[in-house]
Motif scaffolding. Structure first.
Motif, PDB file in Angstrom:
ATOM      1  N   UNK A  38     -48.056 -46.740  -8.153  1.00  0.00           N
ATOM      2  CA  UNK A  38     -49.152 -47.155  -7.271  1.00  0.00           C
ATOM      3  C   UNK A  38     -49.206 -46.176  -6.109  1.00  0.00           C
ATOM      4  N   UNK A  39     -50.222 -45.327  -6.095  1.00  0.00           N
ATOM      5  CA  UNK A  39     -50.336 -44.321  -5.068  1.00  0.00           C
ATOM      6  C   UNK A  39     -51.169 -43.152  -5.543  1.00  0.00           C
ATOM      7  N   UNK A  40     -50.790 -41.951  -5.091  1.00  0.00           N
ATOM      8  CA  UNK A  40     -51.575 -40.745  -5.362  1.00  0.00           C
ATOM      9  C   UNK A  40     -50.961 -39.961  -6.514  1.00  0.00           C
ATOM     10  N   UNK A  41     -51.774 -39.713  -7.526  1.00  0.00           N
ATOM     11  CA  UNK A  41     -51.415 -38.790  -8.600  1.00  0.00           C
ATOM     12  C   UNK A  41     -52.090 -37.465  -8.290  1.00  0.00           C
ATOM     13  N   UNK A  42     -51.300 -36.499  -7.885  1.00  0.00           N
ATOM     14  CA  UNK A  42     -51.853 -35.219  -7.494  1.00  0.00           C
ATOM     15  C   UNK A  42     -52.151 -34.311  -8.670  1.00  0.00           C
ATOM     16  N   UNK A  43     -52.649 -33.107  -8.406  1.00  0.00           N
ATOM     17  CA  UNK A  43     -52.940 -32.156  -9.488  1.00  0.00           C
ATOM     18  C   UNK A  43     -51.700 -31.878 -10.316  1.00  0.00           C
ATOM     19  N   UNK A  44     -51.878 -31.855 -11.621  1.00  0.00           N
ATOM     20  CA  UNK A  44     -50.774 -31.517 -12.508  1.00  0.00           C
ATOM     21  C   UNK A  44     -49.851 -32.653 -12.861  1.00  0.00           C
ATOM     22  N   UNK A  45     -50.188 -33.896 -12.456  1.00  0.00           N
ATOM     23  CA  UNK A  45     -49.287 -35.025 -12.702  1.00  0.00           C
ATOM     24  C   UNK A  45     -49.434 -35.620 -14.088  1.00  0.00           C
TER      25      UNK A  45
END
Length: 301
Positions: free
Chosen positions: A71-78
């Motif tokens: 639960x939160x931020x999935x950044x680039x490349x995740x």
């Protein structure tokens, strides 16, 4: 263009829609639904506040970083959704804010995994009430869709909803940045790679674009998904396909990379994944064990 019918949720009990739904879910696994009651202003407000977060400097977003399923931020490349099909694709060209079901579960071990607290960005305080209002409407809408699906399957309105008294759900706000932000796509790289969703039913509020949603059918291959700004896009996932004994197919789809000839195109999707109660047996398959295995599979390590 793939044939995907539009079903008016206000009149489906009287206008013959269940038969139309059955035919569509046997081929593409997708529907458009109108009469859903989700106000355009609410959808636009969620997007506007989410965009404030996504445009923050990376160092401000990093404290909210999580892995797939968190639960939160999935950044680039995740994330690389193509992994779910066993395809080694480059990571998906997107960022996501992810939320999921909250509150204590009946089983403490289940609760710690599937009903944990959400993380709300302090930098965008108005996002929380907007998302909370949107999610309440999505829960009611999704049960209404499952009632339609139960009738379309010939099993009655409560066939699926009797398993959604304490459901889990996931909600992703997917941001597909423009070409200048994301960089040039690598060979085989998409905003979201080809896959089927893993669970029961997905309700999608999307924007039309050149780098947008495509659907796959055996008859037509990859085709652009039909779009209606007043309708929501609904597709069924693997668990629903299993539940029907393979009568219906999990909708295979992808989101194209940002177009080279429209480098400023930026899209955002609101994606609600509605599931059954933890522990539901779907014809011998433990529903949430299957979901966890699939979520783990698309994590970029």
């Amino acid at each position: 263009m793939v044939s995907v019918p539009t079903v008016d949720l206000r009149t489906w009990r009287t206008d013959g829609s269940p038969a139309v739904v059955d035919r569509a879910l046997r081929t593409a696994g997708f529907l458009l639904v109108s009469g859903h009651g989700i106000a355009p202003d609410l959808r636009a407000a969620v997007r506007a506040q989410a965009r404030v977060f996504f445009r923050l400097p990376e160092e401000d977003k990093r404290p909210y970083a999580v892995e797939v399923g968190g639960r939160g931020w999935l950044g680039p490349g995740a994330e690389a959704n193509g992994y779910a099909e066993g395809t080694e694709t480059p990571p998906d060209l997107k960022e996501s804010l992810s939320f999921a079901a909250e509150g204590p579960g009946e089983d403490p071990s289940v609760g710690s995994e599937w009903f944990a607290p959400n993380t709300w960005p302090a930098e965008v305080p108005s996002l929380r009430p907007l998302v909370t209002a949107y999610l309440a409407r999505m829960r009611r809408l999704s049960d209404g869709i499952l009632e339609l699906l139960g009738v379309a399957l010939g099993e009655g309105e409560t066939f699926f909803t009797r398993h959604t008294t304490r459901p889990t759900w996931g909600f992703n706000i997917n941001w597909y940045p423009d070409l200048r932000t994301a960089g040039s796509p690598r060979p085989g790289q998409f905003r979201i790679g080809p896959h089927t969703d893993f669970g029961t039913v997905t309700v999608l509020d999307r924007q039309q674009g050149r780098g947008g949603l495509q659907l796959f059918t055996d008859e037509d291959g990859w085709q652009n998904a039909p779009y209606d700004p007043d309708a929501l896009t609904v597709n069924i996932g693997d668990l629903m396909a299993f539940w029907t004994g393979g009568r219906w197919r999990s909708g295979r789809h992808r989101v194209l990379p940002p177009p080279v000839d429209e480098p400023a195109e930026e899209l955002m999707s609101l994606v609600y994944f509605y599931e059954c109660n933890p522990g539901t047996d779907v014809l011998g398959i433990d529903s949430h064990r299957y979901l966890r295995e699939k979520l783990d599979a698309i994590r970029v390590r």
